[in-house]
Design a protein around this motif. Structure first.
Motif, PDB file in Angstrom:
ATOM      1  N   ALA A   1       0.676  -1.327   0.024  1.00 12.89           N
ATOM      2  CA  ALA A   1       0.006  -0.074  -0.072  1.00 12.89           C
ATOM      3  C   ALA A   1       0.884   1.283   0.016  1.00 12.89           C
ATOM      4  N   SER A   2       1.799   1.246   0.683  1.00 13.36           N
ATOM      5  CA  SER A   2       2.790   2.398   0.613  1.00 13.36           C
ATOM      6  C   SER A   2       3.821   2.427  -0.501  1.00 13.36           C
ATOM      7  N   GLY A   3       3.884   1.444  -1.290  1.00 14.50           N
ATOM      8  CA  GLY A   3       4.714   1.489  -2.732  1.00 14.50           C
ATOM      9  C   GLY A   3       5.993   1.469  -2.288  1.00 14.50           C
ATOM     10  N   CYS A   4       6.430   0.478  -1.361  1.00 17.35           N
ATOM     11  CA  CYS A   4       7.911   0.078  -0.988  1.00 17.35           C
ATOM     12  C   CYS A   4       8.109  -1.312  -1.050  1.00 17.35           C
ATOM     13  N   GLN A   5       9.260  -1.549  -1.332  1.00 16.31           N
ATOM     14  CA  GLN A   5       9.593  -3.093  -1.238  1.00 16.31           C
ATOM     15  C   GLN A   5      10.134  -3.245   0.220  1.00 16.31           C
ATOM     16  N   PHE A   6       9.982  -4.603   0.487  1.00 16.15           N
ATOM     17  CA  PHE A   6      10.074  -5.112   1.885  1.00 16.15           C
ATOM     18  C   PHE A   6      10.830  -6.299   2.026  1.00 16.15           C
ATOM     19  N   LEU A   7      12.062  -6.156   2.512  1.00 22.11           N
ATOM     20  CA  LEU A   7      13.058  -7.547   2.596  1.00 22.11           C
ATOM     21  C   LEU A   7      13.022  -8.100   3.794  1.00 22.11           C
ATOM     22  N   ILE A   8      13.187  -9.492   4.110  1.00 22.58           N
ATOM     23  CA  ILE A   8      13.355  -9.732   5.557  1.00 22.58           C
ATOM     24  C   ILE A   8      14.761 -10.862   5.729  1.00 22.58           C
ATOM     25  N   GLU A   9      15.492 -10.675   6.560  1.00 16.05           N
ATOM     26  CA  GLU A   9      16.501 -11.644   6.970  1.00 16.05           C
ATOM     27  C   GLU A   9      16.346 -12.151   8.212  1.00 16.05           C
ATOM     28  N   PRO A  10      17.122 -13.329   8.357  1.00 21.27           N
ATOM     29  CA  PRO A  10      17.007 -14.053   9.793  1.00 21.27           C
ATOM     30  C   PRO A  10      18.332 -13.340  10.463  1.00 21.27           C
ATOM     31  N   GLY A  11      17.705 -13.219  12.197  1.00 19.26           N
ATOM     32  CA  GLY A  11      19.105 -12.643  12.772  1.00 19.26           C
ATOM     33  C   GLY A  11      18.890 -13.109  14.357  1.00 19.26           C
ATOM     34  N   VAL A  12      18.858 -14.659  14.158  1.00 20.43           N
ATOM     35  CA  VAL A  12      18.678 -15.494  15.434  1.00 20.43           C
ATOM     36  C   VAL A  12      19.712 -15.184  16.641  1.00 20.43           C
ATOM     37  N   THR A  13      21.073 -15.305  15.858  1.00 24.79           N
ATOM     38  CA  THR A  13      22.054 -15.324  16.941  1.00 24.79           C
ATOM     39  C   THR A  13      22.726 -13.806  16.161  1.00 24.79           C
ATOM     40  N   GLU A  14      23.924 -13.551  17.207  1.00 26.02           N
ATOM     41  CA  GLU A  14      24.498 -12.282  16.817  1.00 26.02           C
ATOM     42  C   GLU A  14      25.160 -12.260  15.574  1.00 26.02           C
ATOM     43  N   ALA A  15      25.860 -13.454  15.175  1.00 28.14           N
ATOM     44  CA  ALA A  15      26.548 -13.498  14.007  1.00 28.14           C
ATOM     45  C   ALA A  15      25.494 -13.616  12.744  1.00 28.14           C
ATOM     46  N   GLU A  16      24.136 -14.051  12.866  1.00 25.15           N
ATOM     47  CA  GLU A  16      23.388 -14.198  11.957  1.00 25.15           C
ATOM     48  C   GLU A  16      22.683 -12.986  11.842  1.00 25.15           C
ATOM     49  N   ALA A  17      22.772 -12.100  12.764  1.00 22.08           N
ATOM     50  CA  ALA A  17      22.232 -10.563  12.801  1.00 22.08           C
ATOM     51  C   ALA A  17      22.999  -9.785  12.072  1.00 22.08           C
ATOM     52  N   VAL A  18      24.307  -9.935  12.235  1.00 24.18           N
ATOM     53  CA  VAL A  18      25.380  -9.198  11.749  1.00 24.18           C
ATOM     54  C   VAL A  18      25.383  -9.440  10.037  1.00 24.18           C
ATOM     55  N   GLU A  19      25.318 -10.817   9.749  1.00 20.68           N
ATOM     56  CA  GLU A  19      25.309 -11.051   8.264  1.00 20.68           C
ATOM     57  C   GLU A  19      23.915 -10.683   7.712  1.00 20.68           C
ATOM     58  N   GLY A  20      22.926 -11.001   8.272  1.00 18.64           N
ATOM     59  CA  GLY A  20      21.567 -10.561   7.735  1.00 18.64           C
ATOM     60  C   GLY A  20      21.492  -9.091   7.550  1.00 18.64           C
ATOM     61  N   LEU A  21      21.975  -8.139   8.384  1.00 14.99           N
ATOM     62  CA  LEU A  21      22.053  -6.702   8.161  1.00 14.99           C
ATOM     63  C   LEU A  21      22.750  -6.456   7.098  1.00 14.99           C
ATOM     64  N   GLY A  22      23.948  -7.265   7.039  1.00 15.21           N
ATOM     65  CA  GLY A  22      24.886  -6.701   5.792  1.00 15.21           C
ATOM     66  C   GLY A  22      24.410  -7.024   4.619  1.00 15.21           C
ATOM     67  N   ARG A  23      23.525  -8.380   4.519  1.00 21.46           N
ATOM     68  CA  ARG A  23      22.994  -8.654   3.218  1.00 21.46           C
ATOM     69  C   ARG A  23      21.615  -7.489   2.813  1.00 21.46           C
ATOM     70  N   LEU A  24      20.975  -7.069   3.790  1.00 22.84           N
ATOM     71  CA  LEU A  24      20.064  -5.950   3.579  1.00 22.84           C
ATOM     72  C   LEU A  24      20.749  -4.708   3.147  1.00 22.84           C
ATOM     73  N   ILE A  25      21.975  -4.340   3.754  1.00 19.27           N
ATOM     74  CA  ILE A  25      22.431  -3.223   3.344  1.00 19.27           C
ATOM     75  C   ILE A  25      23.080  -3.204   1.694  1.00 19.27           C
ATOM     76  N   GLU A  26      23.352  -4.502   1.496  1.00 19.37           N
ATOM     77  CA  GLU A  26      24.266  -4.580   0.146  1.00 19.37           C
ATOM     78  C   GLU A  26      22.854  -4.581  -0.987  1.00 19.37           C
ATOM     79  N   SER A  27      21.645  -4.976  -0.194  1.00 15.14           N
ATOM     80  CA  SER A  27      20.668  -4.864  -1.426  1.00 15.14           C
ATOM     81  C   SER A  27      20.001  -3.546  -1.688  1.00 15.14           C
ATOM     82  N   GLY A  28      20.549  -2.611  -0.797  1.00 16.31           N
ATOM     83  CA  GLY A  28      20.237  -1.256  -1.254  1.00 16.31           C
ATOM     84  C   GLY A  28      19.026  -0.549  -0.240  1.00 16.31           C
ATOM     85  N   ILE A  29      18.954  -1.162   0.953  1.00 18.29           N
ATOM     86  CA  ILE A  29      17.602  -0.757   1.751  1.00 18.29           C
ATOM     87  C   ILE A  29      17.985   0.678   2.169  1.00 18.29           C
TER      88      ILE A  29
END
Length: 323
Positions: free
Chosen positions: A70-98
């Motif tokens: 409805a807001s005309g935006c793309q929504f991406l999601i990544e897992p961040g269960v452990t601290e390492a996964e959170a860092v990696e997941g946020l890194g992938r989101l940043i690389e995707s151009g969020i």
């Protein structure tokens, strides 16, 4: 660049060159890729999730995906269960151009995650935090009051021996919910026994272990208040498995009003936290902040407080006559 100007009806192209480009377009049967155009211009926001087994996750995703459309935006999601996964997941989101990212508990309270996002030029939004920070937009709920109200509800039913299952200690809402429980008990003049409070992790399995401890307490509680519905559902299962009737012998209460609250029997009395609506609000807030930043403006930081309500169902009732 000249072709782009012709395709978009821009000036600064001679008539002869315009005719030449248009002739080439017709000869090649070229048409613009509308999907690619939308992807390049759309606001893109992301989110991390820390508990894939949580019954709240589905409600969060439903609200977020529906509102992103409805807001005309793309929504991406990544897992961040452990601290390492959170860092990696946020890194992938940043690389995707969020342009922005929604951080749920406990990530919303992590200075490292907030700093990582901000250093990359990504706007963070703290979701369901109990400790909103200056300079970071947030969706806030009053976990303290919700837990206070639920504990007082059990007290008003005549319960004096009320057990409490803690949430994940890394989550700021856990601390506030326990504080609300303790304040209501103290306010009613009830001394809390040490073995009435047991550790939990917001998971169903941790609720099983915590309930077994509570039912083995020196003075068995007549009511159990769990910090979320997953653990409350586990408490109900353990109690009934041991032969107790819910709520005749023991009352069970939860927090969140997640889907599991109305799928177990008896249905859970709980504190309703409108997760789907909160997720939608987060998408609206964050997409607007990203657009402000894109247009060269200063993002307007805000803390939006969502209201909680007590929902009374069949899992709570008057305290038994004999305790």
């Amino acid at each position: 660049m000249t072709v782009s100007r012709v395709m978009n009806g821009k000036r600064y192209v001679s008539e002869a060159m315009r005719q030449k480009v248009e002739a080439s377009i017709r000869a090649l049967h070229y048409s613009p890729n509308l999907t690619a155009r939308s992807l390049s211009s759309a606001v893109r926001i992301g989110a991390l999730y820390s508990n894939p087994s949580s019954s709240n996750l589905g409600a969060f995703l439903m609200g977020a995906f529906r509102q992103s459309g409805a807001s005309g935006c793309q929504f991406l999601i990544e897992p961040g269960v452990t601290e390492a996964e959170a860092v990696e997941g946020l890194g992938r989101l940043i690389e995707s151009g969020i342009g922005g990212v929604i951080l749920p508990p406990p990530l919303c309270d992590s200075p490292a995650m907030l700093a990582m996002a901000q250093e990359a030029g990504v706007l963070p939004l703290a979701f369901a935090t109990a400790k909103p920070r200056e300079g970071v937009s947030a969706i806030v709920v009053d976990d303290y009051k919700g837990a206070y109200d639920m504990t007082w509800h059990l007290i008003s039913l005549g319960h004096r021996a009320i057990g409490f299952i803690q949430g994940d200690p890394k989550h700021s809402p856990s601390q506030r919910r326990e504080q609300g429980y303790r304040a209501a008990m103290v306010g009613a003049g009830i001394r809390i026994q040490d073995d009435w409070i047991t550790p939990g992790l917001f998971t169903y399995r941790s609720g099983l272990d915590a309930t077994r401890q509570l039912l083995a307490a020196s003075r068995r509680p007549t009511a159990i208040f769990a910090s979320n519905d997953d653990m409350a559902a586990a408490a109900s299962a353990v109690a009934q498995g041991m032969g107790f009737k819910v709520p005749d012998d023991i009352s069970i209460a939860g927090f969140d009003d997640s889907p599991i609250a109305s799928t177990v029997w008896p249905e859970l009395t709980t504190i309703r936290q409108p997760i789907s609506a909160m997720a939608a609000s987060a998408v609206v807030m964050l997409s607007n902040l990203v657009r402000q930043a894109r247009n060269g403006g200063q993002p307007e930081i805000s803390h939006v407080r969502e209201m909680l309500t007590l929902v009374e169902r069949g899992s709570t009732g008057p305290a038994p006559a004999l305790t």
